[in-house]
Scaffold this active site. Sequence first.
Site, PDB file in Angstrom:
ATOM      1  N   HIS A  63     -22.520 107.411  39.649  1.00 12.26           N
ATOM      2  CA  HIS A  63     -23.181 106.307  40.336  1.00 12.26           C
ATOM      3  C   HIS A  63     -22.557 105.003  39.840  1.00 12.26           C
ATOM      4  O   HIS A  63     -22.333 104.820  38.648  1.00 12.26           O
ATOM      5  CB  HIS A  63     -24.682 106.331  40.067  1.00 12.26           C
ATOM      6  CG  HIS A  63     -25.361 107.531  40.664  1.00 12.26           C
ATOM      7  ND1 HIS A  63     -25.990 107.506  41.892  1.00 12.26           N
ATOM      8  CD2 HIS A  63     -25.495 108.799  40.204  1.00 12.26           C
ATOM      9  CE1 HIS A  63     -26.483 108.706  42.163  1.00 12.26           C
ATOM     10  NE2 HIS A  63     -26.189 109.506  41.149  1.00 12.26           N
ATOM     11  N   ARG A  84     -28.724 103.374  41.914  1.00 14.95           N
ATOM     12  CA  ARG A  84     -29.953 104.169  42.095  1.00 14.95           C
ATOM     13  C   ARG A  84     -30.605 104.434  40.737  1.00 14.95           C
ATOM     14  O   ARG A  84     -29.949 104.824  39.777  1.00 14.95           O
ATOM     15  CB  ARG A  84     -29.592 105.493  42.763  1.00 14.95           C
ATOM     16  CG  ARG A  84     -30.721 106.496  42.847  1.00 14.95           C
ATOM     17  CD  ARG A  84     -30.267 107.797  43.505  1.00 14.95           C
ATOM     18  NE  ARG A  84     -30.831 107.968  44.837  1.00 14.95           N
ATOM     19  CZ  ARG A  84     -30.365 108.799  45.750  1.00 14.95           C
ATOM     20  NH1 ARG A  84     -29.300 109.526  45.492  1.00 14.95           N
ATOM     21  NH2 ARG A  84     -30.960 108.900  46.927  1.00 14.95           N
ATOM     22  N   THR A  85     -31.916 104.226  40.684  1.00 16.37           N
ATOM     23  CA  THR A  85     -32.686 104.574  39.490  1.00 16.37           C
ATOM     24  C   THR A  85     -33.414 105.885  39.743  1.00 16.37           C
ATOM     25  O   THR A  85     -34.072 106.049  40.772  1.00 16.37           O
ATOM     26  CB  THR A  85     -33.708 103.475  39.151  1.00 16.37           C
ATOM     27  OG1 THR A  85     -32.999 102.278  38.792  1.00 16.37           O
ATOM     28  CG2 THR A  85     -34.585 103.890  37.970  1.00 16.37           C
ATOM     29  N   HIS A  86     -33.286 106.826  38.820  1.00 16.74           N
ATOM     30  CA  HIS A  86     -33.961 108.117  38.924  1.00 16.74           C
ATOM     31  C   HIS A  86     -35.241 108.093  38.088  1.00 16.74           C
ATOM     32  O   HIS A  86     -35.323 107.397  37.068  1.00 16.74           O
ATOM     33  CB  HIS A  86     -33.051 109.245  38.429  1.00 16.74           C
ATOM     34  CG  HIS A  86     -31.804 109.413  39.248  1.00 16.74           C
ATOM     35  ND1 HIS A  86     -30.718 108.579  39.098  1.00 16.74           N
ATOM     36  CD2 HIS A  86     -31.473 110.311  40.203  1.00 16.74           C
ATOM     37  CE1 HIS A  86     -29.768 108.955  39.945  1.00 16.74           C
ATOM     38  NE2 HIS A  86     -30.200 110.003  40.628  1.00 16.74           N
ATOM     39  N   GLU A 185     -33.816 122.872  37.114  1.00 13.44           N
ATOM     40  CA  GLU A 185     -34.971 123.715  37.356  1.00 13.44           C
ATOM     41  C   GLU A 185     -34.727 125.129  36.807  1.00 13.44           C
ATOM     42  O   GLU A 185     -33.594 125.605  36.757  1.00 13.44           O
ATOM     43  CB  GLU A 185     -35.243 123.806  38.864  1.00 13.44           C
ATOM     44  CG  GLU A 185     -35.382 122.460  39.547  1.00 13.44           C
ATOM     45  CD  GLU A 185     -34.045 121.777  39.832  1.00 13.44           C
ATOM     46  OE1 GLU A 185     -32.998 122.468  39.875  1.00 13.44           O
ATOM     47  OE2 GLU A 185     -34.040 120.546  39.985  1.00 13.44           O
ATOM     48  N   SER A 204     -33.939 113.334  43.237  1.00 10.63           N
ATOM     49  CA  SER A 204     -33.997 111.995  43.830  1.00 10.63           C
ATOM     50  C   SER A 204     -34.585 112.077  45.238  1.00 10.63           C
ATOM     51  O   SER A 204     -35.115 113.112  45.642  1.00 10.63           O
ATOM     52  CB  SER A 204     -32.583 111.388  43.886  1.00 10.63           C
ATOM     53  OG  SER A 204     -31.767 112.104  44.804  1.00 10.63           O
TER      54      SER A 204
END
Length: 268
Positions: A63, A84-86, A185, A204
């Site tokens: 990013h 972008r902030t996650h 996951e 996201s």
Amino acid sequence: MNANEQAAAAADHIRHAANIDSIDFALVLGSGWSGAAELIGEPVATLDAGEVPGFASSQVAGHSGSLTILKRPSGAHVLILGARTHLYEGRGVDSVAHGVRTAAALGARILILTNGCGSTVPEWRPGTAVLLRDHINLTATSPIVGANFVDLTDAYSPRLREAAHRVDAELPEGVYAQFPGPHYETPAEVKMARILGADLVGMSTTLETIAAREAGLEVLGMSLVTNPAAGFAPEALSHEEVLAAGREAGPRLARLLADIIDEVESSC
């Protein structure tokens, strides 16, 4: 300063720095999608995200950590949200939604969200682009506060998906599930998501979509399958694998996304 006031301050900063009045589109270019920017328009201004109110430089490989204004041949302006902030960065859900709210404060009508993700569909191998038709928010939070009951029936615009299909009639559509991350996951979690109806899993997009719909933006979501999800993959997962899949698919994705934006703009 509340979330909307902070978005207005960021929008004013961008207007002044880029010498523009408003924007028409906003794009979040996730893993594998960044090469599209140069095909979409001519750069007007590139801002370090850390200098814009409410934004921070990206801490995630892949990013850019910048905000770029592009000018289309039509004269329309596009905001590329490379910062972008996650949710897993720990800055709170308002920070995740800040880019979307800033785009709305700048006058955007359409938001295009992209990401890299894992697939639970064996036929969707790494490198496959998938349109999002719906999502499952497994983060246990929302960017909306208070009794503001936003309808998410058509969270991902049918009109924009139709435009994408006019560019590539073979684009599959799927349901995306967002987990909070930053850990990948477990196979059991992926199996649960699959039973719930998820074709794709990632970290996201869903919270940004909710914030966008609250702000009245039309949303087009697109995922790049970077790996089979846990339990569907023969090997352990790694971020390097995500980046490698993005690099390999990058030129093709860039052309696809640029063509879709052309089609969307011509249909507006």
